[in-house]
Design an enzyme around this catalytic site. Structure first.
Site, PDB file in Angstrom:
ATOM      1  N   GLY A 178       0.835  -1.208   0.000  1.00  0.00           N
ATOM      2  CA  GLY A 178       0.000   0.000   0.000  1.00  0.00           C
ATOM      3  C   GLY A 178       0.865   1.250   0.000  1.00  0.00           C
ATOM      4  O   GLY A 178       0.498   2.273   0.588  1.00  0.00           O
TER       5      GLY A 178
ATOM      6  N   SER B 108       1.487   3.210  -2.419  1.00  0.00           N
ATOM      7  CA  SER B 108       1.144   4.184  -3.459  1.00  0.00           C
ATOM      8  C   SER B 108       0.427   5.422  -2.916  1.00  0.00           C
ATOM      9  O   SER B 108       0.423   6.462  -3.572  1.00  0.00           O
ATOM     10  CB  SER B 108       0.252   3.519  -4.525  1.00  0.00           C
TER      11      SER B 108
ATOM     12  N   ASN C 278       1.224  -2.464   5.367  1.00  0.00           N
ATOM     13  CA  ASN C 278       0.403  -1.261   5.519  1.00  0.00           C
ATOM     14  C   ASN C 278      -0.890  -1.319   4.710  1.00  0.00           C
ATOM     15  O   ASN C 278      -1.866  -0.655   5.072  1.00  0.00           O
ATOM     16  CB  ASN C 278       1.249  -0.044   5.087  1.00  0.00           C
TER      17      ASN C 278
ATOM     18  N   TYR D  68     -13.303  -4.450  10.377  1.00  0.00           N
ATOM     19  CA  TYR D  68     -12.026  -3.721  10.411  1.00  0.00           C
ATOM     20  C   TYR D  68     -11.355  -3.887  11.783  1.00  0.00           C
ATOM     21  O   TYR D  68     -10.155  -4.171  11.870  1.00  0.00           O
ATOM     22  CB  TYR D  68     -12.306  -2.250  10.119  1.00  0.00           C
TER      23      TYR D  68
ATOM     24  N   ALA E 246     -11.783  -6.288  13.946  1.00  0.00           N
ATOM     25  CA  ALA E 246     -11.321  -7.673  14.100  1.00  0.00           C
ATOM     26  C   ALA E 246     -10.015  -7.886  13.342  1.00  0.00           C
ATOM     27  O   ALA E 246      -9.091  -8.548  13.843  1.00  0.00           O
ATOM     28  CB  ALA E 246     -12.396  -8.640  13.594  1.00  0.00           C
TER      29      ALA E 246
ATOM     30  N   ILE F  82      -5.941   9.623  10.903  1.00  0.00           N
ATOM     31  CA  ILE F  82      -4.878  10.178  10.066  1.00  0.00           C
ATOM     32  C   ILE F  82      -5.504  10.663   8.761  1.00  0.00           C
ATOM     33  O   ILE F  82      -6.323   9.951   8.160  1.00  0.00           O
ATOM     34  CB  ILE F  82      -3.804   9.099   9.760  1.00  0.00           C
TER      35      ILE F  82
HETATM   36  P1  NAP Z   1      -5.405   4.674   1.785  1.00  0.00           P
HETATM   37  O1  NAP Z   1      -5.032   6.101   1.629  1.00  0.00           O
HETATM   38  O2  NAP Z   1      -6.788   4.243   1.431  1.00  0.00           O
HETATM   39  O3  NAP Z   1      -4.356   3.775   0.954  1.00  0.00           O
HETATM   40  C1  NAP Z   1      -4.509   2.382   0.934  1.00  0.00           C
HETATM   41  C2  NAP Z   1      -3.310   1.761   0.246  1.00  0.00           C
HETATM   42  O4  NAP Z   1      -3.453   0.325   0.305  1.00  0.00           O
HETATM   43  C3  NAP Z   1      -3.204   2.126  -1.225  1.00  0.00           C
HETATM   44  O5  NAP Z   1      -1.832   2.218  -1.538  1.00  0.00           O
HETATM   45  C4  NAP Z   1      -3.842   0.914  -1.930  1.00  0.00           C
HETATM   46  O6  NAP Z   1      -3.357   0.709  -3.251  1.00  0.00           O
HETATM   47  C5  NAP Z   1      -3.376  -0.206  -1.011  1.00  0.00           C
HETATM   48  N1  NAP Z   1      -4.211  -1.417  -1.075  1.00  0.00           N
HETATM   49  C6  NAP Z   1      -5.530  -1.535  -0.770  1.00  0.00           C
HETATM   50  N2  NAP Z   1      -5.927  -2.810  -0.945  1.00  0.00           N
HETATM   51  C7  NAP Z   1      -4.844  -3.508  -1.368  1.00  0.00           C
HETATM   52  C8  NAP Z   1      -4.610  -4.855  -1.754  1.00  0.00           C
HETATM   53  N3  NAP Z   1      -5.591  -5.775  -1.706  1.00  0.00           N
HETATM   54  N4  NAP Z   1      -3.364  -5.214  -2.156  1.00  0.00           N
HETATM   55  C9  NAP Z   1      -2.366  -4.295  -2.214  1.00  0.00           C
HETATM   56  N5  NAP Z   1      -2.517  -3.011  -1.850  1.00  0.00           N
HETATM   57  C10 NAP Z   1      -3.744  -2.618  -1.455  1.00  0.00           C
HETATM   58  O7  NAP Z   1      -5.183   4.170   3.278  1.00  0.00           O
HETATM   59  P2  NAP Z   1      -4.359   4.832   4.506  1.00  0.00           P
HETATM   60  O8  NAP Z   1      -5.272   5.709   5.250  1.00  0.00           O
HETATM   61  O9  NAP Z   1      -3.042   5.329   4.043  1.00  0.00           O
HETATM   62  O10 NAP Z   1      -4.167   3.522   5.425  1.00  0.00           O
HETATM   63  C11 NAP Z   1      -2.992   2.741   5.380  1.00  0.00           C
HETATM   64  C12 NAP Z   1      -3.047   1.730   6.510  1.00  0.00           C
HETATM   65  O11 NAP Z   1      -3.166   2.413   7.755  1.00  0.00           O
HETATM   66  C13 NAP Z   1      -4.252   0.778   6.435  1.00  0.00           C
HETATM   67  O12 NAP Z   1      -3.875  -0.504   6.862  1.00  0.00           O
HETATM   68  C14 NAP Z   1      -5.228   1.391   7.414  1.00  0.00           C
HETATM   69  O13 NAP Z   1      -6.111   0.435   7.934  1.00  0.00           O
HETATM   70  C15 NAP Z   1      -4.275   1.917   8.461  1.00  0.00           C
HETATM   71  N6  NAP Z   1      -4.855   2.974   9.285  1.00  0.00           N
HETATM   72  C16 NAP Z   1      -5.264   4.144   8.733  1.00  0.00           C
HETATM   73  C17 NAP Z   1      -5.819   5.134   9.540  1.00  0.00           C
HETATM   74  C18 NAP Z   1      -6.279   6.450   8.994  1.00  0.00           C
HETATM   75  O14 NAP Z   1      -6.871   7.220   9.776  1.00  0.00           O
HETATM   76  N7  NAP Z   1      -6.035   6.780   7.737  1.00  0.00           N
HETATM   77  C19 NAP Z   1      -5.959   4.899  10.905  1.00  0.00           C
HETATM   78  C20 NAP Z   1      -5.535   3.699  11.441  1.00  0.00           C
HETATM   79  C21 NAP Z   1      -4.982   2.735  10.616  1.00  0.00           C
HETATM   80  P3  NAP Z   1      -3.964   1.558  -4.534  1.00  0.00           P
HETATM   81  O15 NAP Z   1      -3.408   2.949  -4.430  1.00  0.00           O
HETATM   82  O16 NAP Z   1      -3.455   0.826  -5.720  1.00  0.00           O
HETATM   83  O17 NAP Z   1      -5.456   1.513  -4.376  1.00  0.00           O
END
Ligand code: NAP
Length: 242
Positions: free
Chosen positions: A11, A13, A90, A155, A157, A188
């Site tokens: 993830g 990107s 991630n 999520y 779980a 975030i």
């Molecule tokens: P995001 O902006 O939605 O980005 C998600 C990333 O994961 C993208 O790079 C996407 O690729 C990739 N992805 C999704 N499904 C995938 C798959 N099946 N195989 C490979 N790559 C995949 O998310 P984010 O907010 O940065 O979150 C990143 C991590 O932090 C996640 O695990 C999320 O649960 C965790 N988190 C986030 C927050 C928050 O508030 N944002 C809080 C707690 C935890 P594409 O670009 O190709 O779609």
């Protein structure tokens, strides 16, 4: 510094993964980023790493929920980079809904991506870490995995499972010099959280604001270099889960 190290960031990107990839590149690491489908965003990150920090960076389209696809991608990364030293799990998704109405496919999709995806990467990278007699795994969990959240049973779980996975892998691989830790971010600002201006939970953050992807990347950089830390879960949440 991470000079001479190769890191996989799933993830990578967008959002938090992108910030971690750029942070590690700024510390001298070579980067292999995995993405689901957003090729343009992935290319932007590898270009940034190369141009700003002069590091080797490649992007691989790979669905982390697919055991065989992850196996092939890790093989390709091994061919391209020779080995891997750091793995950041991630990649993550949400499919929110109340438990009464949640579709089985939405529960499965979130578990398969967020939890099994991390297992797949660990499973296929562990051999490389064992051969190197070193390795660092960082799993991006969530405060939701610690506290729970109405409307996010799938999520929560997956993220609670990721914390259990982290501690078990840490215990299992510590004797071989391999560390495994987790980060539990709070709110975030990324595509995943979108526009949160109206969210009442924001008022419950002691530090009074959302975090940035760079706040999480800072903790990842610490874990990548903290040689005596394993099995830990670091909250980066403005205090919301204290
Ligand atoms: P995001 O902006 O939605 O980005 C998600 C990333 O994961 C993208 O790079 C996407 O690729 C990739 N992805 C999704 N499904 C995938 C798959 N099946 N195989 C490979 N790559 C995949 O998310 P984010 O907010 O940065 O979150 C990143 C991590 O932090 C996640 O695990 C999320 O649960 C965790 N988190 C986030 C927050 C928050 O508030 N944002 C809080 C707690 C935890 P594409 O670009 O190709 O779609």
């Amino acid at each position: 510094m991470l000079t001479g190290k190769t890191a996989i960031v799933t993830g990578g990107s967008r959002g938090i993964g992108r910030a971690i990839a750029c942070k590690f590149a700024s510390m001298g690491a070579s980067l292999a980023i995995l993405y689901a489908g957003n090729e343009e965003a992935a290319r932007e990150v590898t270009d940034l790493c190369r141009q700003n920090y002069g590091t080797e960076a490649r992007a691989y389209r790979c669905d982390v929920s697919d055991f065989e696809a992850v196996k092939e991608t890790v093989e390709q990364i091994k061919t391209d980079f020779r080995t891997v030293h750091i793995l950041v799990n991630n990649a993550g998704i949400t499919r929110d809904g109340l438990v009464l109405r949640m579709k089985e496919e939405d529960f499965d999709r979130v578990l398969d991506t967020n939890l099994k995806g991390a297992f797949h990467l660990i499973r296929h990278c562990a051999g490389l870490f064992l051969r190197n007699r070193e390795g660092c795994i960082i799993n991006i969990a969530s405060v939701t995995g610690l506290m729970g959240n109405a409307g996010q049973c799938n999520y929560a779980a997956s993220k609670a499972g990721l914390i259990g996975l982290t501690k078990s892998v840490a215990r299992e691989l510590a004797p071989r010099g391999i560390r495994c830790n987790a980060i539990a971010p709070g709110f975030i600002a990324t595509d995943m959280t979108g526009d949160q201006k109206e969210n009442p939970l924001l008022g419950q953050i002691p530090l009074g604001k959302m975090g940035s992807p760079e706040d999480v990347a800072h903790a990842a950089a610490y874990l990548a270099t903290a040689k005596y830390v394993t099995g830990d879960v670091i909250r980066v949440d403005g205090g919301i889960a204290m």
